[in-house]
Design an enzyme around this catalytic site. Structure first.
Site, PDB file in Angstrom:
ATOM      1  N   HIS A 140       0.836  -1.268   0.078  1.00  0.00           N
ATOM      2  CA  HIS A 140      -0.037   0.190  -0.047  1.00  0.00           C
ATOM      3  C   HIS A 140       0.956   1.253   0.061  1.00  0.00           C
ATOM      4  CE1 HIS A 140      -3.367   2.706   0.758  1.00  0.00           C
ATOM      5  NE2 HIS A 140      -2.753   3.262   1.986  1.00  0.00           N
ATOM      6  N   HIS A 186       1.643  10.992  -2.650  1.00  0.00           N
ATOM      7  CA  HIS A 186       0.529  10.754  -1.734  1.00  0.00           C
ATOM      8  C   HIS A 186      -0.061  11.806  -1.735  1.00  0.00           C
ATOM      9  CE1 HIS A 186      -1.417   8.913   2.104  1.00  0.00           C
ATOM     10  NE2 HIS A 186      -2.329   8.808   1.119  1.00  0.00           N
TER      11      HIS A 186
END
Length: 544
Positions: A140, A186
């Site tokens: 992830h 991100h």
């Protein structure tokens, strides 16, 4: 290392001992005790060696087959192992030796985790079923070097993950500041970006270092059509024949891992043909709120929208006016379609007869789905792929417990697992002799955690061995198991400290279905999961 009051520990290797200075007045001397074979090792050597002094290759093979359960060990393989052990340990007399002595045999069992490790090395499962039949080792935000909010993005964590065996790499792709190239980061955080091309090259170079089975790249796509086309060009050029994609736009069934060996697969949401002007702005637009709030109950799942990661945004193309154009070359590369069905969770879990897809849920969404729609989750995963991602509050990149997801659809059998912790060694080679204690050798103990379905969860602990770099515990524990397919054995060594928190001495986590019976060398790892160079436990595993 110097203690707070100025006392210094000194090492003297000439006389095979460690010296620890106490209060600046006197030294404490501790003899370095070399590890000795436990009784079970001595008994096995005596039983399988005809003369009790040397174990010939034929006798070593019988030990491997009968005691260790290595039924595929041939005489030629046994001869190769024996010759390698002798060559590495007896350089001068290797040509005159015709077998292993007890010390050779013990050294092999304790330190050779390549051959005598706890986990089965060969693939023994049927790998010809559709991809949805397997648990997949998944990463992830695979590009982050640290926490989810402010760490650097880099291709290095991707390489390390693939080298550890991870088969799913997630990339969040965004336009760069000029909107002419593609970065991985991100979104909506302080993380520093890395270029997409560097990440793709890292995947190409490391994809099949540890396993020949397929690598899946999940793309969290925040690109305009022009940049999607550019991404498609990068992907095709960098991966070449490694890249797999179906001829048709949709699959009725996923291919098998066996048929996808050495191939790379793309999974993402297919780009939309258009977006209504009323629903698109010139800036990023956050999707419908996730039902991650802890107060949400099963009735609140109405109107849910799947695949709601924290930074799941749509981006409009300022050049296209009211809507997005489609990038056909990008859409063509998508093998595993990530579905975005509107409506209730039950609607999202419906199984289509003519196509397969991927659905993403947060860990909290999964917990609620398991309670309210458990049967639908099981039915969905029989044909489709379900991805579970960590909740947004895990900003330190910690992991959630995957057992709830694994439990749905497992077949149940029961047996007892017997674990013996014999001893450990190697800390004196990997750590400073004052790393654990400034005044004496360490006081090690081992903790065992059985992690699985609730009925199987348990933990055990050995006694503390005082002042010894090579602790011998020789303790046996029994773990009753109802669902061994989902069980993990977590092993952690700690150093007992009276005045402070116990120090960390190494850890590992072993899937119970993959454990090999017999006396095994168990390597330990640091907190980052990196294998320690010398630290090993000698352990025994039996299934009753």
């Amino acid at each position: 290392m110097q203690s707070q009051n100025g006392d210094v520990a000194e090492n003297s290797s000439n006389d095979g001992s460690y010296h620890y200075r106490m209060f600046n007045f006197f030294n404490r001397k501790f003899k370095i005790r070399e590890p000795e074979p436990p009784l079970d090792v001595k008994m096995a050597f005596m039983h399988f060696s005809q003369d009790g002094l040397h174990m010939k290759p034929s006798e070593f093979r019988r030990f491997m087959v009968e005691h260790q359960g290595e039924t595929g060990c041939t005489l030629s393989r046994a001869e190769e192992i024996v010759n390698n052990i002798i060559s590495s340990r007896h350089h001068i007399t290797r040509f005159t030796r015709n077998g292993l002595n007890l010390d050779d045999f013990f050294h092999f069992l304790l330190f050779d985790d390549d051959i005598n490790g706890p986990i089965k090395l060969e693939v023994h499962n049927d790998m010809t079923a559709p991809l949805s039949n397997y648990f997949i080792y998944t990463g992830h935000n695979s590009y982050l070097t640290g926490n989810q909010l402010s760490s650097d993005c880099s291709e290095v964590p991707i390489a390390k993950a693939l080298q550890r065996g991870v088969r799913v790499i997630e990339l969040d792709i965004w336009p760069n500041s000029t909107r002419e190239d593609i970065n991985v980061l991100h979104g909506r955080t302080l993380t520093t970006p890395v270029s997409l091309i560097n990440c793709l090259k890292s995947i190409r170079d490391n994809a099949f270092v540890s396993s020949p089975y397929p690598v899946i790249i999940t793309l969290e796509d925040h690109l305009t059509p022009d940049l999607q086309a550019k991404a498609a060009e990068m992907i095709t050029q960098i991966f070449g024949k490694m890249l797999y994609f179906p001829e048709s736009n949709k699959l009725a069934e996923f291919p098998s891992p066996e048929s996808l060996k050495q191939r790379i697969i793309i999974s993402t949401k297919p780009p939309k043909e258009y977006l209504e002007k009323d629903h698109v702005s010139a800036s990023t637009k956050l999707r419908d709120a996730s039902f991650d709030d802890a107060s949400t109950n099963s009735s609140d799942l109405e109107g849910y929208d799947s695949d709601q990661d924290l930074d799941d945004f749509e981006i409009s193309d300022p050049k296209s006016g009211s809507g997005l154009r489609v990038a056909p070359e990008y859409k063509h590369l998508i093998t595993i379609h990530a579905g975005k069905p509107k409506g209730t969770l039950k609607d999202g879990l419906k199984v289509a007869a003519d196509k397969v897809r991927r659905l993403s849920l947060s860990e909290q969404e999964l917990e609620k789905a398991a309670l309210s729609h458990g049967t639908d989750v099981v039915r969905f995963t029989q044909k489709n792929i379900l991805r579970i991602y960590p909740k947004g509050t895990r900003v330190n990149s910690s992991n959630y417990k995957p057992l709830i997801g694994w439990m749905h659809g497992a077949q149940m059998i029961a047996f007892n697992m017997q674990v013996r912790v014999y001893m450990g060694d190697g800390w004196r080679l990997d750590f400073s002799h004052t790393h654990f204690d400034s005044y004496s050798p360490p006081d090690f103990y081992t903790k065992l955690y059985l992690v699985g379905v609730p009925n199987d969860d348990s933990k055990k602990k050995t006694k503390v061995i005082l002042d010894n770099w090579c602790p011998v515990w020789n303790e046996e524990f029994t773990f009753p198991l109802t669902v061994p397919e989902l069980a993990l054995l977590r092993i952690e060594v700690r150093e007992h400290d009276i005045s402070d928190a116990d120090d960390f001495g190494g850890q590992t986590c072993l899937p119970v279905p993959e454990l090999r019976r017999g006396i095994r060398s168990v390597p330990l790892h640091n907190k980052k999961g990196e294998k320690l160079k010398s630290v090993r436990l000698l352990m025994g595993f039996e299934f009753l």
